[in-house]
Every structure is written in C-alpha cells, then in structure tokens.
Design a protein around this motif. Structure first.
Motif, short mmCIF file in Angstrom:
data_model
loop_
_atom_site.label_atom_id
_atom_site.label_comp_id
_atom_site.label_asym_id
_atom_site.label_seq_id
_atom_site.Cartn_x
_atom_site.Cartn_y
_atom_site.Cartn_z
N PHE A 178 -82.67 25.09 -16.93
CA PHE A 178 -81.92 24.06 -16.19
C PHE A 178 -80.89 23.34 -17.05
O PHE A 178 -79.81 23.02 -16.57
CB PHE A 178 -82.89 23.10 -15.48
N ALA A 193 -76.74 26.61 -10.31
CA ALA A 193 -78.13 26.33 -9.94
C ALA A 193 -78.88 27.63 -9.64
O ALA A 193 -80.05 27.78 -9.98
CB ALA A 193 -78.17 25.40 -8.73
N TYR A 326 -79.52 20.93 -9.75
CA TYR A 326 -80.97 20.82 -9.65
C TYR A 326 -81.37 20.66 -8.19
O TYR A 326 -81.85 19.62 -7.77
CB TYR A 326 -81.40 19.62 -10.49
#
Ligand code: GBH
Length: 479
Positions: A178, A193, A326
C-alpha cells in the motif's frame, strides 16, 4: 552487579528471547560493492523529491564493512537475538537466475560472527529491497515475482540453513503493497490501488511459497511478520468526549479487515475476510486470486511476527471519501489519538500492544507470537559520550509492561526484538529520524549506545523489568 531477586522484578517467561532488529537497506550501505544488483530503493532514492533531504542508503551505517564491530556491540549489550534481513539484490543481482557468491558470503560471515558471540540470528528474507529488474517486469503486481522469491528463499536457506533456525519470509506486506504501489510514498512509488491489492496477494503468495521451501529444507521456525495495529476509536485511546457508536464499530471492523485481517486470515486460516474480497473485487477484480492460492498461503507457521508502533484510530464520518490509494475506507475518518507522540508523530499507546497480543492469541491460538519490531524515534540529545534518551527508555518500559500484562492474560509471546539496534536510514524520512538503541554519527560512523541501550541490557540480564518504575514515564525533555 547482581540480578535482583525474582519478586523484585516483573519476570518474563524462561527462555524469552530478547534482541534487536535492522533491515539490509537501512544499515548496510555498500550498495555498489561486490556485485550487488540495483534494488527499487536505490532507484526510488535517486528520484528527486522522494526521500527527505535526497538521502540514500548508499552508505547508511556502513554495516556491510563494520559488521564484525557491530556484532561485538550486540554482545556487549547482551542481545540474545539479532534480526537482520538479506538483500535480495546482493544474492541475485537481477532477482532471478545467476547467484552472486560474494553476496551470500557476506551473510555467511555475519551468521558465523553472531553465533560465535552467542547472538542467535533471525533472518528476514524480504524487507522491501526488490531487485529493480523484477520491478521492471511488473514487480509485486505480477504473480511471477512470488515464484522468483521462492527460488531466492531456497538459495539463501541452502547456504545459511545449517546455522539459522528462525526465518521470517516477508516483512510487512501491507507497507510494501500500500505504501509502495498504492500511495507511492515508498519504492517503487506507484499509485494504483488495484496494483496495491495485487501486490498484497502476491506478497502473501511469496510468503506461502517461501514457507514451503523453508519447511522442505528443514527450517526449524518459520514466521511471517506483519505490521499490525489494533484499530481503536478515539474514545478507546483516552478522548473522553467520544463514545463509539454502531457506525464507529462498523468503521473499526472494516479498517481492521483491511489493515490486519487481509493478511492474518489468509496466512493463518486460508481465507480472505468477506469485506476484503468485496473491496478487492470492485477495485482490481479477483482474476489474480487463483484456485489453490489460499491453501498455498496458509502454510503452517511457527511464529507470527508482530511489528507494533501505534494503534490505528478511526471513527465513522458519513460522506468522507475513501483514500484513493486505499479503497474501502469511505465513511471513515482517520484521526490522531489524544496521546503524546514520537518524533514520527505517532501516538504512544502501550495498551495498544497488550490489546493486540491478547486479541491475536484469542483469534489465532495456534501460532506463537514474537514482537519482531517495536520502538520509537525521538530527537536524541548527545552530550559528550552520553546520549540521554529517557523518552525512548520510557517507551520501551511501558510497552514491555503491556507485553507482560498480555502474557499474564495468556498470550503466547515468545520474545521481543527492539527496533532498532542502531539509528539508520528511515525510508522516506532519510537519516532525520532516529530509532536506534545505539546512536550513529553518520559523518564518522561512530557508534554510541544510548541510555536506553544500557537500560535494555539490564532488562535482558534480569529477564524482566523492575516492579517499581524507576522514573515517571513522562515525555518531558531531558533537563
Ligand atoms: C517498520 O514499519 C519497518 O519495518 C521498519 O523498516 C521501519 O524502520 C520502522 O517501522 C519505523 O518506521 O501515521 O500514526 O497512522 C512501520 C510501519 C506503518 C507503522 C504506518 C506506523 C502509521 C502510523 N508503519 N504506521 S500513523
């Protein structure tokens, strides 16, 4: 000096492992020496604007050359274990195929020196320094990288497995995926993402394939290390004005799924939590999750490595957009805790550690627990040959008390590895943030154990803490 009587100390279980940790790119330096290949962190550091101050790991702590002195220092501090990582591009400069003998020789010598000094080596195979050539072929967003990792794991284990008993496959897949592929604040600096979710899955797959290789090779203890954070509401970390509502509880659960259970459940139960699957499906599809993958990921492991720094504090905030890097975090407000913070700005919440350990031993009772990292950055004050860092000592003291509480509540905690042995290259922060027990002067490379290191040596010697805190654990600056 004598060891205080048992009833004067908060004793840890017999055989409890005390040590400290580092990672290759953060300490080794010598990035162009002896045939080492280029890693994604070399590239990231050279990209203007990525790392504070334009710092790089080219010299770092010069540990590649100073390893023998550093091992002597570990012995002086009484460390029982040292967790270090192997730089994949030293062993396989292009990430696949040809092995660089000089790279393996370095770790071979390091292991021998540690054993001669009675410090048990704990080896992490992947702490974020992916060979650049693999990134050029798609990096962790590509499935093949997991297979390349398994080959690399076999090579390292073949060389060190006769002397190294404990192996960590992958360090913090959440951060690698991430921060590296979603938010772009770590190497390789990508911002997709969908790629972050693919990277997560492939890092887990790498763990599973690697664990299988290690097991087949006869490894004694196999671990996966996760950055875990208890997800708490502001009210649970001391803000008296906010009581958790049903909506808060839902936000907590969703973020817990994304941050913690996205990794815990596949590795330890062979399944993704339903909410994670739904979020992955609408972000990246599920084409990259193939039949049999979850069984591969769910290899038996002996230890769960826990890196704990600070809790994740959230509350429901209807209408709040998700962080684009996210997905799944819509209607959630990430807020600070009402607690003092470290130099990183991370709230100091020792109860987060006890909460986390107790929860893990309840929800995943099969696996032993090991704190593979816990520690704090502070602005240390060097005076002559002393480094007064009472805040760091208090940080460790309070977190170890929390760990002790969790053990008393039944958590199967086997050891504690402080982050970090010495000040080092703190990723996007460069050399500006110091996490070490040992101070490093980056001009002269002089090492100086901080007061916290001397305190830690006593903890190790007594296998515990003094029952009475010797000082109030405040965060006041040194007088
Ligand atoms: C570890 O990662 C790394 O394994 C290690 O290499 C590194 O040097 C060390 O930590 C110190 O950074 O902004 O309050 O939401 C730590 C992973 C993930 C922990 C992000 C703190 C955010 C805190 N970190 N998290 S907050």
């Amino acid at each position: 000096a004598t060891v205080p009587a048992r009833d004067e100390t908060l004793a840890f279980p017999d055989g409890f492992v005390w040590g400290a940790a580092t990672a290759a790119y953060q300490v080794e330096g010598a990035t162009r020496e002896d045939g080492r290949g280029v890693s994604i962190w070399d590239t990231f550091c050279r990209t203007p604007g990525r790392v504070a101050g334009g710092h790089t790991g080219d010299v770092a702590c010069d540990h590649y050359r100073r390893h023998a002195d550093d091992v002597r220092l570990m012995a002086e501090l009484g460390l029982g274990a040292y967790r270090f990582s192997v730089a994949w591009p030293r062993v396989q400069p292009s990430g696949s195929g040809a092995v660089n003998a000089a790279g393996l020789d370095f770790y071979d010598r390091l292991v021998d020196e540690l054993l001669a000094a009675d410090v048990v080596p704990y080896v992490t195979l992947y702490h974020w320094d992916l060979p650049q050539e693999l990134e050029d072929r798609g990096g962790w967003a590509e499935r093949d990288t997991a297979h390349r990792f398994a080959d690399y794991a076999r090579i390292v284990h073949r060389r060190l497995g006769d002397r190294v008993g404990t192996w960590v496959t992958v360090n913090e897949p959440w951060v690698a995926a991430f921060l590296g592929y979603g938010m772009g604040v770590h190497a390789p600096g990508r911002t997709s993402a969908a790629d972050a979710f693919r990277a997560s899955h492939h890092l887990l797959l790498a763990h599973g394939l690697g664990a299988r290789v290690l097991r087949d090779g006869g490894a004694r203890q196999i671990a996966l290390t996760l950055n875990l954070a208890p997800v708490m509401t502001p009210g649970q970390v001391g803000d008296p004005d906010l009581t958790p509502s049903a909506a808060d509880a839902e936000a907590v659960d969703r973020v817990d799924c994304l941050l913690n259970r996205q990794f815990l459940d596949p590795a330890l139960r062979g399944e993704y939590p339903e909410p994670v699957l739904a979020i992955v499906e609408r972000t990246a599809g599920l084409g990259h999750v193939r039949d049999g993958d979850l069984a591969t990921i769910n290899q038996p492991v002996d230890l769960l490595g826990i890196n704990y720094y600070t809790p994740c504090v959230v509350r429901a905030e209807p209408g709040e957009p998700p962080n684009p890097a996210y997905p799944g975090t819509e209607d959630v407000m990430f807020s600070g805790a009402h607690a003092p913070t470290t130099a990183m700005g991370w709230p100091i919440v020792p109860t987060g550690l006890s909460r986390l350990l107790v929860r893990l031993s309840r929800d995943y009772p099969e696996v032993g627990l090991l704190v593979t990292e816990n520690g704090a950055a502070f602005d240390d004050v060097v005076t002559g040959d002393r480094v007064h860092d009472p805040d760091r000592t208090a940080f460790f003291d309070n977190h170890l008390r929390a760990a002790h509480e969790a053990i008393e509540a039944g958590a199967d905690l086997r050891g504690f590895l402080a982050w970090s042995l010495m000040d080092n290259f703190e990723w996007g922060e460069g050399y500006r943030k110091r996490f070490g027990l040992v101070h490093v002067d980056f001009e002269t490379q002089r090492r100086l154990p901080k007061d916290s290191a001397l305190w830690y040596r006593e903890v190790i010697r007594c296998n515990g803490l003094r029952r009475e805190r010797t000082r109030r654990p405040t965060l006041e600056a040194v007088a």
